[in-house]
Design an enzyme around this catalytic site. Sequence first.
Site, short mmCIF file in Angstrom:
data_model
loop_
_atom_site.label_atom_id
_atom_site.label_comp_id
_atom_site.label_asym_id
_atom_site.label_seq_id
_atom_site.Cartn_x
_atom_site.Cartn_y
_atom_site.Cartn_z
N GLY A 1 89.98 65.31 97.72
CA GLY A 1 89.49 66.56 98.36
C GLY A 1 90.12 67.61 98.56
N GLU B 1 96.70 66.08 102.70
CA GLU B 1 95.05 65.71 102.66
C GLU B 1 94.86 66.89 102.98
OE1 GLU B 1 93.16 63.90 102.56
OE2 GLU B 1 93.46 62.31 102.85
N ASP B 2 93.20 67.28 102.36
CA ASP B 2 93.07 67.73 103.50
C ASP B 2 92.46 68.02 104.66
OD1 ASP B 2 91.11 65.56 103.15
OD2 ASP B 2 89.93 66.24 101.50
N ASP C 1 90.62 63.52 109.54
CA ASP C 1 89.12 63.11 110.43
C ASP C 1 89.15 61.59 111.78
OD1 ASP C 1 86.42 63.46 111.25
OD2 ASP C 1 85.66 61.95 109.88
N THR C 2 89.02 60.90 110.96
CA THR C 2 89.74 59.69 111.96
C THR C 2 90.66 59.37 112.15
OG1 THR C 2 88.70 57.63 109.84
CG2 THR C 2 87.14 58.59 111.29
N GLY C 3 91.47 60.05 111.00
CA GLY C 3 92.56 59.21 111.23
C GLY C 3 93.14 57.95 109.93
N THR D 1 92.36 57.31 106.45
CA THR D 1 92.39 57.23 105.40
C THR D 1 93.77 57.27 104.96
OG1 THR D 1 90.53 57.72 104.93
CG2 THR D 1 92.39 58.77 102.88
N PHE E 1 80.99 69.25 110.45
CA PHE E 1 81.35 68.50 109.03
C PHE E 1 81.36 70.10 108.07
CE2 PHE E 1 80.93 67.44 104.85
CZ PHE E 1 80.93 65.98 104.39
N ARG F 1 83.06 72.11 96.17
CA ARG F 1 84.19 72.23 96.66
C ARG F 1 85.21 73.43 96.05
NH1 ARG F 1 85.94 66.63 96.92
NH2 ARG F 1 84.67 64.86 96.50
P1 IMP Z 1 89.48 59.87 107.71
O1 IMP Z 1 89.66 57.99 107.08
O2 IMP Z 1 88.40 59.36 108.88
O3 IMP Z 1 90.36 60.56 108.59
O4 IMP Z 1 88.81 60.88 106.26
C1 IMP Z 1 89.57 61.38 105.48
C2 IMP Z 1 88.41 61.67 104.90
O5 IMP Z 1 87.29 62.50 104.42
C3 IMP Z 1 88.77 63.01 103.93
O6 IMP Z 1 90.64 63.34 103.78
C4 IMP Z 1 87.86 63.91 103.21
O7 IMP Z 1 87.16 63.90 102.34
C5 IMP Z 1 86.58 63.45 104.53
N1 IMP Z 1 86.00 63.93 104.98
C6 IMP Z 1 86.41 63.76 106.50
N2 IMP Z 1 86.23 64.81 107.01
C7 IMP Z 1 85.20 66.05 106.23
C8 IMP Z 1 84.81 67.30 106.72
O8 IMP Z 1 84.17 67.74 107.49
N3 IMP Z 1 84.38 68.02 105.08
C9 IMP Z 1 84.66 67.26 103.98
N4 IMP Z 1 84.89 65.77 103.98
C10 IMP Z 1 85.12 65.54 105.52
MG MG Z 2 91.00 64.31 101.22
#
Ligand code: IMP
Ligand code: MG
Length: 180
Positions: free
Chosen positions: A47, A102-103, A106-108, A110, A155, A168
């Site tokens: 991403g 990071e792009d 979201d939840t944190g 990753t 999203f 992308r």
């Molecule tokens: P996390 O682990 O929930 O913080 O999510 C991290 C990863 O989920 C990001 O690096 C994205 O690759 C993917 N992601 C989360 N939200 C979105 C979104 O709204 N669009 C596309 N990818 C997302």
């Molecule tokens: Mg990502």
Amino acid sequence: MGASTIAANVSTMIDAESIAKRVRELGEQITRDYASSSLVLVCVLKGSFIFTADLARAIDLPLRVEFLGVRSYGEGTKSSGVVQITHDLSRPIEGEDILIVEDIVDTGLTIAHLLELLKTRKPASVKVCSLLHKPARTRVVVPIDYLGFTIEDKFVVGYGLDWAERYRNLPFIGLVESSS
Ligand code: IMP
Ligand code: MG
């Protein structure tokens, strides 16, 4: 020129010009903060490949770029909470200043996982730069040292972010409108 094909059912949330301006600002801030050190940008694939490419050119410092492949989502839009490394760094990072790029946070989950992983490799420092943050979905609070934009719980696609591997290559951040 005709209307864009890929953007046909996507509405703009953050346009290309606003992204470029914010990336320049982040680059300037990072340039000031890391003035005396040598920096490694860790691009979290897939991403953040476009964000990293632009951010790297906005930073006026010697730096290395490394790629870390991570899979945390399936083909859908829900976090599985499971982070799998699909491509590791090409070299050790001991003693170096790491900036994870990071792009979106979201939840944190990753970033929390990556911070833990990279710290075991004894870098001098690890910081986080994320283009986007969706605070409404936080499950783990992680530090975001450099942040582009805070967004609502929608999203988003484009500028590197995908929906089932599509979109992308959109030059802006947008929302997919459900078709018909
Ligand atoms: P996390 O682990 O929930 O913080 O999510 C991290 C990863 O989920 C990001 O690096 C994205 O690759 C993917 N992601 C989360 N939200 C979105 C979104 O709204 N669009 C596309 N990818 C997302
Ligand atoms: Mg990502």
